[in-house]
Structures are given as structure tokens and as C-alpha cells.
Design a protein around this motif. Sequence first.
Motif, short mmCIF file in Angstrom:
data_model
loop_
_atom_site.label_atom_id
_atom_site.label_comp_id
_atom_site.label_asym_id
_atom_site.label_seq_id
_atom_site.Cartn_x
_atom_site.Cartn_y
_atom_site.Cartn_z
N LYS A 35 0.83 -1.20 0.00
CA LYS A 35 0.00 0.00 0.00
C LYS A 35 0.87 1.25 0.00
O LYS A 35 1.88 1.31 0.71
CB LYS A 35 -0.93 0.02 1.22
N CYS A 36 0.45 2.25 -0.79
CA CYS A 36 1.16 3.53 -0.87
C CYS A 36 0.22 4.66 -0.47
O CYS A 36 -0.91 4.76 -0.97
CB CYS A 36 1.66 3.79 -2.29
N TYR A 37 0.70 5.49 0.43
CA TYR A 37 0.00 6.72 0.79
C TYR A 37 0.75 7.89 0.17
O TYR A 37 1.95 8.03 0.37
CB TYR A 37 -0.03 6.90 2.31
N PHE A 38 0.03 8.72 -0.58
CA PHE A 38 0.62 9.92 -1.13
C PHE A 38 0.07 11.11 -0.35
O PHE A 38 -1.14 11.27 -0.22
CB PHE A 38 0.26 10.07 -2.61
N VAL A 39 0.98 11.93 0.19
CA VAL A 39 0.55 13.02 1.05
C VAL A 39 1.14 14.34 0.56
O VAL A 39 2.30 14.41 0.16
CB VAL A 39 0.95 12.75 2.52
N HIS A 40 0.30 15.37 0.59
CA HIS A 40 0.77 16.75 0.35
C HIS A 40 0.30 17.59 1.51
O HIS A 40 -0.89 17.59 1.86
CB HIS A 40 0.18 17.30 -0.96
N VAL A 41 1.24 18.28 2.15
CA VAL A 41 0.91 19.14 3.28
C VAL A 41 1.41 20.54 2.98
O VAL A 41 2.56 20.73 2.58
CB VAL A 41 1.55 18.63 4.59
N ALA A 42 0.53 21.52 3.16
CA ALA A 42 0.92 22.91 2.90
C ALA A 42 0.17 23.81 3.88
O ALA A 42 -0.86 23.43 4.44
CB ALA A 42 0.58 23.30 1.46
N LYS A 43 0.72 25.00 4.08
CA LYS A 43 0.04 25.96 4.96
C LYS A 43 -1.30 26.38 4.38
O LYS A 43 -2.24 26.71 5.10
CB LYS A 43 0.94 27.18 5.19
N SER A 44 -1.37 26.37 3.04
CA SER A 44 -2.63 26.66 2.36
C SER A 44 -2.78 25.71 1.18
O SER A 44 -1.82 25.47 0.45
CB SER A 44 -2.65 28.11 1.86
N LEU A 45 -3.98 25.18 1.00
CA LEU A 45 -4.23 24.28 -0.12
C LEU A 45 -4.82 24.99 -1.33
O LEU A 45 -5.30 24.36 -2.25
CB LEU A 45 -5.17 23.14 0.32
N ALA A 46 -4.78 26.32 -1.30
CA ALA A 46 -5.19 27.07 -2.49
C ALA A 46 -4.25 26.71 -3.63
O ALA A 46 -3.03 26.79 -3.50
CB ALA A 46 -5.13 28.57 -2.20
N ILE A 47 -4.80 26.30 -4.75
CA ILE A 47 -3.99 25.82 -5.86
C ILE A 47 -3.43 26.99 -6.65
O ILE A 47 -4.18 27.86 -7.10
CB ILE A 47 -4.82 24.92 -6.79
N PRO A 48 -2.10 27.06 -6.81
CA PRO A 48 -1.49 28.16 -7.57
C PRO A 48 -1.99 28.19 -9.01
O PRO A 48 -2.32 27.15 -9.61
CB PRO A 48 0.01 27.82 -7.53
N ASP A 49 -2.02 29.38 -9.59
CA ASP A 49 -2.52 29.54 -10.96
C ASP A 49 -1.72 28.71 -11.95
O ASP A 49 -2.28 28.16 -12.90
CB ASP A 49 -2.46 31.03 -11.37
N GLU A 50 -0.38 28.61 -11.73
CA GLU A 50 0.44 27.85 -12.69
C GLU A 50 0.08 26.37 -12.68
O GLU A 50 0.17 25.68 -13.70
CB GLU A 50 1.93 28.04 -12.41
N ILE A 51 -0.34 25.85 -11.51
CA ILE A 51 -0.78 24.46 -11.43
C ILE A 51 -2.10 24.28 -12.16
O ILE A 51 -2.30 23.32 -12.91
CB ILE A 51 -0.92 24.01 -9.97
N LEU A 52 -3.00 25.22 -11.96
CA LEU A 52 -4.30 25.13 -12.63
C LEU A 52 -4.15 25.20 -14.14
O LEU A 52 -4.86 24.52 -14.88
CB LEU A 52 -5.21 26.26 -12.13
N ARG A 53 -3.20 26.03 -14.61
CA ARG A 53 -2.97 26.12 -16.05
C ARG A 53 -2.40 24.83 -16.61
O ARG A 53 -2.61 24.48 -17.76
CB ARG A 53 -2.02 27.29 -16.36
N GLU A 54 -1.67 24.09 -15.76
CA GLU A 54 -1.03 22.86 -16.21
C GLU A 54 -2.05 21.73 -16.38
O GLU A 54 -1.80 20.78 -17.12
CB GLU A 54 0.02 22.43 -15.17
N TYR A 55 -3.20 21.83 -15.72
CA TYR A 55 -4.19 20.77 -15.77
C TYR A 55 -5.54 21.29 -16.25
O TYR A 55 -6.54 21.31 -15.52
CB TYR A 55 -4.34 20.12 -14.39
#
Length: 304
Positions: A35-55
Motif C-alpha cells: 500500500k502507498c499513501y501519497f501526502v501533500h501538506v501545505a500551509k494553504s491548499l489554495a492551488i497556484p494559478d500555474e498548477i491550474l494552467r497545467e491541468y
Amino acid sequence: MKFFSKVMIGLDLTEMDEILIEKTVVFLKFWGVEKCYFVHVAKSLAIPDEILREYPDLLAAGDESVEAIMMNKIKSKAFPDSIEIEVFAEEGDHPLDTVLRWAKIKDVDLIVMGRKETLKGTGALANGVAKKAPCSVMLLQEKRPAGLPKKIMVPTDFSEHNHMIYKFGERIADQLKAQLVPVHIYQVPHGYSKTGKSYEEFAEIMKANAKKDFEAFVAQHDHPELECDFVLDEGEDVGELLLKEAMKLGVDMFIMGSRGRTKSAAILLGSTAEKVIKANNVLPMLIFKKKGETMGFFDALFRL
């Protein structure tokens, strides 16, 4: 043989994620991962504009969640269907504490983090995880080609706890049919001149003594025929010295461990391991910790 059944992989929503997933896939079968757990932890989970443009496809579908982006990255690297996956994103002011808590909650055997060479990032979270995780940790470097190691360095100090790390290194090397390279750093004591010996003469005395210690150490293991590489420390940073020796010997992975002088200290790294982590951003590094020895102290840390 199963080394790590449950693995947690830290993602940071940068291009390092794809690199890290691709490199991890190479190890999954060897580790015996279920089993694999993938985790992302950040002070804010607001998605940066550059990430949104990528997807743009995700946006078109109306799904802007961080977890959807993480899953998309995983699928793009042909992650094995035979391994169960769980993806979660957490928001908080202290990412390190959050990652460590999830590692304990999920009872993971190994945490995998990326180490950047040219990509933007401080590496502070990966370093913190390596130092304080309640389980083994693997650091995989940005530029190193994906692949299983063929030559593995184990810094060796002949201590009682070092026996455990060395034995684990032997198991890894045997399973991979890789070469295990014990390396011992020795020094000339400050008061050598009072003996009437030159620096060079006393260095040879210290080396000869270290060889005897290694012979007694390795005789307790499965491969007493292995030879140790002895390196004289003349005041250089030990991490830099070990990395330089690793490059000289053509090593492609480090295996190191925690302090281990007592069970309560087994969770924390020794100074040599910390220095290697600081110096090394080019070779994969597996930091072995025996889970049973770390959990009690880990609980105590979070009660402070």
C-alpha cells in the motif's frame, strides 16, 4: 522478502513529483510494497494559478482539488494497479508535524521524499522527516537516473547499533546482487606528537587499529570476506568526506541509521547521518530505523 509493506510518499505539487513517483516505482516490487499513501501538506491548499494552467482537463471537468491533481500525477507514471493507493492533502502551519503524525497514524514502514538539485525548494521538510520520522526514510535525488543500486555504501563505526544497520545493508545487497561497501572514517588524535611519532606514522597506527576492529565487527555477519574502505579525516566535514569517497568509489546509494545508543534516541539521527544528508543531494540515501524502537519516543515528542 518484504522490506517495507506500507510506504508514504511526500508530494509538493512541483515537477519534482513526477520525478519522485517515477523513481519510487522502480523500488516497489523489490521493497514488497502493498500500500502507498501519497501526502501533500501545505500551509494553504489554495492551488497556484500555474498548477491550474497545467491541468486544463481537470478544470474543464470542474474538479480543482489538490488530491485530483496528485492522482493525475500518479496515473501519468503508470503506477502499478496491484498496489493499493490512498491520496490525501492536508492544510496546516506545521507541515513536518503533520507528515510525522500521518506516518504514525498509517503505521508506515518507509517515507519517501525528494531531494532537489536544480529545482526550487529548500529541502527543509525532507530533512526534517529524515531526522525525526518514526520509521525508515528514503531520499531520492532529482537528477539521479531511476534504477536499483548496484554499489551501496554503509558508513561503519563498529558500534553495537551499527550491527543492525550493517545487517540490513547485507540483506538489501544480497537481494539486489549488489556490492556492499563498508566505509570507516578514522582520525589522528590531537595528542599524537607526545608519543614521538609523526602524523603519518600515527595515522598508520590508527588505520591498523581500525582494521582489527572491522575484522572483529564483520566476523559477526554473513559476509566476513568483505573489505572495508578506510578514510582518514584530516578535519574536513564528514558528510563532504563521505560523499567525495562515494563518488570516487562509484557508489550509487547510502544506507545509514539513527543514533541508537538507547531506544529513546533511536528515532533521531546521529551527527554523521545528518552531515551526509546536508552534503548529499546527488545520491539516493536510505535511512534505516527499527520501528519498534522509535514509537515510544515519537509519542513523547508530541506530548511536549
